[in-house]
Design a protein around this motif. Structure first.
Motif, PDB file in Angstrom:
ATOM      1  N   CYS A 163      41.055  47.006  43.685  1.00  0.00           N
ATOM      2  CA  CYS A 163      42.254  46.190  43.887  1.00  0.00           C
ATOM      3  C   CYS A 163      41.994  45.172  45.003  1.00  0.00           C
ATOM      4  CB  CYS A 163      43.423  47.092  44.261  1.00  0.00           C
ATOM      5  SG  CYS A 163      44.973  46.215  44.533  1.00  0.00           S
ATOM      6  N   ALA A 165      44.388  43.468  46.607  1.00  0.00           N
ATOM      7  CA  ALA A 165      45.519  43.313  47.529  1.00  0.00           C
ATOM      8  C   ALA A 165      45.096  43.706  48.944  1.00  0.00           C
ATOM      9  CB  ALA A 165      46.692  44.177  47.071  1.00  0.00           C
ATOM     10  N   CYS A 168      44.545  47.512  50.358  1.00  0.00           N
ATOM     11  CA  CYS A 168      44.506  48.517  49.292  1.00  0.00           C
ATOM     12  C   CYS A 168      43.072  49.001  49.083  1.00  0.00           C
ATOM     13  CB  CYS A 168      45.063  47.952  47.985  1.00  0.00           C
ATOM     14  SG  CYS A 168      45.224  49.219  46.699  1.00  0.00           S
ATOM     15  N   CYS A 182      46.114  46.918  41.515  1.00  0.00           N
ATOM     16  CA  CYS A 182      46.327  48.231  40.904  1.00  0.00           C
ATOM     17  C   CYS A 182      47.762  48.483  40.508  1.00  0.00           C
ATOM     18  CB  CYS A 182      45.848  49.320  41.864  1.00  0.00           C
ATOM     19  SG  CYS A 182      46.878  49.498  43.353  1.00  0.00           S
ATOM     20  N   CYS A 186      51.182  45.896  44.731  1.00  0.00           N
ATOM     21  CA  CYS A 186      49.978  45.235  45.269  1.00  0.00           C
ATOM     22  C   CYS A 186      49.889  43.796  44.761  1.00  0.00           C
ATOM     23  CB  CYS A 186      48.731  46.018  44.877  1.00  0.00           C
ATOM     24  SG  CYS A 186      48.336  47.348  46.017  1.00  0.00           S
TER      25      CYS A 186
HETATM   26 ZN    ZN Z   1      46.290  48.024  45.080  1.00  0.00          ZN
END
Ligand code: ZN
Length: 205
Positions: A163, A165, A168, A182, A186
């Motif tokens: 991911c 973000a 994360c 994910c 996010c």
């Molecule tokens: Zn994430």
């Protein structure tokens, strides 16, 4: 006192994101307020995760086996999880795998010899019954190790991706949808971070 299925989860259990089993397994490390937490900190945490993922396991995992989990089981699951996580990380980042992690995963995969038996009752659809030679906690580790091998080699059809973000640490299956994060949460945070970076190009997020 044995834990029942109705027992509330212990504090600090890892989130379940509906990913394939090996990704849910490596995602049992998760951030809480910027600090990484281990979802397998105690036997209660491991028991909660195994009960939650029972439907994804071919291994028969009776409640008595979950209640009997000990500290040594936790340590084994943590070691397998950490080795699997490093291998997934190496795959998605195109880095070389640590030979120790490969050896550890292979050792776990050989801890059980399991096979399907055909069970066909009159008037019913035939089903496969999973037969194992190991105790349930070992059989589950071996089954998860097999799933990680299939994941890493592409045999499962899962495309693991990290991911993007901020903060994360989860991996998700990009084969299901061509996304970069994910979860919806996010995705919102990643878009907000990009928007902020465009409006404030000289500041750190
Ligand atoms: Zn994430």
């Amino acid at each position: 006192m044995p834990l029942s299925a109705q027992t509330p989860p212990p504090v600090g259990v890892p989130p379940l994101n509906g990913e394939p089993l090996p990704l849910e397994f490596v995602n049992t490390v998760f951030p809480v307020k910027g600090v990484l937490m281990d979802g397998f900190r105690t036997t209660e945490h491991l028991a909660w995760w195994l009960r939650s993922c029972r439907g994804s396991l071919a291994t028969h995992l009776p409640e008595s086996a979950v209640d009997a989990l000990g500290v040594a089981d936790v340590q084994c699951f943590v070691m397998l999880r950490d080795a699997s996580r490093r291998l997934v990380d190496a795959l998605v980042n195109c880095r070389e795998a640590d030979p120790w992690d490969v050896a550890h995963l292979n050792r776990a995969a050989t801890m059980d010899r399991a096979w399907p038996l055909l069970c066909w009752n009159a008037g019913e659809r035939p089903v496969a019954v999973h037969v194992s030679t190991a105790v349930p906690s070992i059989a589950v580790q071996s089954e998860i190790a097999h799933a990680v091998v299939r994941l890493l080699t592409g045999a499962s059809g899962v495309e693991p991706k990290a991911c993007v973000a901020p903060g994360c640490v989860f991996y998700f299956d990009q084969a299901r949808s061509r996304r970069e994060w994910c979860s919806t949460g996010c995705g919102n945070r990643a878009r907000a971070a990009r928007h902020y970076a465009r409006r404030h190009p000289h500041r750190d997020c």
